[in-house]
Enzyme design. Structure first.
Site, mmCIF file in Angstrom:
data_model
loop_
_atom_site.group_PDB
_atom_site.id
_atom_site.type_symbol
_atom_site.label_atom_id
_atom_site.label_comp_id
_atom_site.label_asym_id
_atom_site.label_seq_id
_atom_site.Cartn_x
_atom_site.Cartn_y
_atom_site.Cartn_z
ATOM 1 N N ARG A 1 -5.144 -1.680 6.957
ATOM 2 C CA ARG A 1 -3.905 -2.426 7.202
ATOM 3 C C ARG A 1 -2.681 -1.546 6.928
ATOM 4 O O ARG A 1 -1.979 -1.128 7.828
ATOM 5 C CB ARG A 1 -3.874 -3.705 6.339
ATOM 6 N N ASP A 2 -2.459 -1.195 5.671
ATOM 7 C CA ASP A 2 -1.238 -0.485 5.298
ATOM 8 C C ASP A 2 -1.237 0.936 5.860
ATOM 9 O O ASP A 2 -0.175 1.489 6.167
ATOM 10 C CB ASP A 2 -1.122 -0.449 3.766
ATOM 11 N N HIS B 1 0.174 -0.546 -6.637
ATOM 12 C CA HIS B 1 0.114 -0.104 -5.237
ATOM 13 C C HIS B 1 1.087 1.076 -5.118
ATOM 14 O O HIS B 1 2.264 0.898 -4.803
ATOM 15 C CB HIS B 1 0.530 -1.275 -4.340
ATOM 16 N N HIS C 1 2.566 4.774 -3.862
ATOM 17 C CA HIS C 1 2.619 5.769 -2.791
ATOM 18 C C HIS C 1 2.796 7.151 -3.430
ATOM 19 O O HIS C 1 3.409 7.284 -4.479
ATOM 20 C CB HIS C 1 3.756 5.445 -1.828
ATOM 21 N N CYS D 1 4.446 8.142 5.042
ATOM 22 C CA CYS D 1 5.564 7.375 4.506
ATOM 23 C C CYS D 1 6.582 7.200 5.614
ATOM 24 O O CYS D 1 7.052 8.176 6.176
ATOM 25 C CB CYS D 1 6.186 8.139 3.347
ATOM 26 N N ASN E 1 0.359 6.021 1.033
ATOM 27 C CA ASN E 1 -0.486 5.446 -0.003
ATOM 28 C C ASN E 1 -1.252 6.528 -0.747
ATOM 29 O O ASN E 1 -1.701 7.504 -0.163
ATOM 30 C CB ASN E 1 -1.538 4.525 0.640
#
Lengths: 307, 307
Positions: B15-16, B207, B209, B240, B249
């Site tokens: 997803r991300d 979460h 990055h 990013c 991530n």
């Protein structure tokens, strides 16, 4: 989290970075880059290596580089020396700080220096004695502390014995190298716990490679244990000889970001460091490994001809 | 260093990662990759997003992807839902875990969701109520916890109020997002210290990055403070959006290396994760950001067509 108020970064890019860098920089490019490092506020810079040009042709111009750079009062400029001849060349041109080196693992030491550990110790002993007689500051790099490419795990007592032997010789500080970048935080804690029982904090430095992305986490562990001397290379210069494309030395720019965010003083100016990074990137002609350099490129980075 | 014995990794790459990935994967490629993730031992995988295809065309095949993947008993497959319509689509196809999201900073929330924070909270309230009525597990992503691209620092009390409001709505856990990858260890400690005064450890996830290389160091701080839920994306997929070329991530493979080295159990098999990484890399057709993937490429990596 208890962190030191101040940390000394020993910039090793001009030596440890360039010796593993495929692009060969001209003497003038090296001098310009080292001068820009001096302008950042760094207090310790390893500028070259007095090893045989047959081993590391990239650094064959050691004497010219050291003669050419500006020497800012208060900044320590050091060079790697493998043996007595190297030390003599270094002292001849006026180096006031030198670094000797060996590995904590027998196979890596043999591969790297062509001697057993037992054969290496007396060589470093006489080099150190000679350097101290000239009042030079002496670092001792111990490689493969956290893992050896041939032997895997390395006995921390072996590391301790080597470090103690070098300190007894007169070495001023020991730089503990994670040569192949395999260390993790728990291991870093265990190794330091053992060494700190017998060696004062201010005699130990961490020299971490970021091959697996763990360098900053490992350094953080070191900081919480009172270590205040960290080696790094601007832009993560140099890569890892065992995994080209993977990153080598932890990047000074990334380390500085972490330290600034943690309110740890280094005396280094971030904007000046970025200028030095741009200069370096233009000289090597390819993108560097550090996160800071990737962000800079992504945000435009027009002055980097390589983007 | 006190570390948890076990950590749950929530793989968010499908997803991300994919929503920020320039290469569009086919539905079949996504299914094959997610199936390979299931085979690694991961227990939590965010497989897609039921947002409007106009916003994120990359994930327009959400229903097909979820229908096509194998569902291993005990593995939680989740999807992002922005609003009631999204939730309805997700529940219709049988999703048992969903994630709502909003930002901790007003400007980022407006830019991302086109609503103020005050307008967003009631929407998430009703989505959460509806999801809980269907016995779905609900995550709440709070973005820009550690910094906002428009506002800079974000007030931790604002983060706390939003988190408490979501938990009161019935959200099962809050995932604290360092959306632009600016967090440092000291800040991570301060933010968590504040939140943990009012929220139990097992209701919070990190979460992070890795835009500036600090993600693993920040996660280490979280682990020492008892956080046991970490989000990551295989290969650091996705980059990013504010700095293309920079990593997004934190990479599951790099995180796993650190956790294994620290004797923290995840249930994930490293070899299977590497197979999944190779599959992913072949699908996206370019090298990934993670250190593990760079080492793999450097060591040959013949099965990666991109090397």
């Amino acid at each position: 989290m208890r962190l030191p108020q101040e940390v000394t970064i020993w910039e090793v890019g001009p030596r440890d970075g360039l010796q593993n860098e495929p692009t060969r920089l001209s003497t003038e490019e090296k001098i310009a880059w080292i001068d820009s490092l001096t302008d950042t506020g760094l207090t310790h810079i390893e500028v070259t290596s007095f090893v045989s040009p047959r081993w590391i042709p990239q650094l064959a111009d050691a004497a010219e580089v050291f003669a050419g750079i500006k020497k800012k009062p208060g900044v320590v400029y050091s060079a790697l020396v493998p043996n007595q001849q190297g030390l003599e060349r270094a002292l001849e041109v006026g180096m006031e700080a030198v670094a000797v080196f060996m590995s904590a693992s027998e196979s890596h030491n043999k591969k790297n220096i062509n001697k057993t550990i037992a054969q290496t110790l007396p060589v470093l002993h006489s080099v150190t004695q000679m350097a101290k007689a000239q009042r030079a500051y002496v670092r001792g790099y111990v490689s493969t502390v956290f893992g050896c490419p041939y032997e895997g795990e390395v006995d921390v007592d072996q590391v301790l014995q080597i470090a103690l032997s070098l300190l007894e010789d007169g070495v001023d500080e020991i730089s503990l190298g994670d040569t192949i970048g395999v260390a993790t935080p728990l291991q870093t804690e265990r190794v330091l716990e053992r060494l700190l029982k017998e060696i004062p904090q201010d005699r130990l430095a961490l020299h971490m490679h970021d091959t697996r992305g763990t360098a900053l986490a490992n350094i953080l562990v070191g900081l919480t244990m009172g270590i205040t001397k960290i080696d790094s290379a601007l832009g993560g210069l140099g890569g890892c000889p065992y995994a080209p494309g993977a990153s080598g030395n932890v990047a000074t720019d990334d380390l500085l970001y972490l330290l600034e965010g943690c309110k740890v003083n280094t005396g280094i100016d971030q904007a000046a460091l970025l200028s030095s990074l741009v200069l370096l990137q233009n000289s090597v002609g390819h993108p560097l490994h550090s996160h800071a350099s990737k962000i800079f490129q992504a945000q435009g980075g027009d002055s980097c001809g390589t983007v």
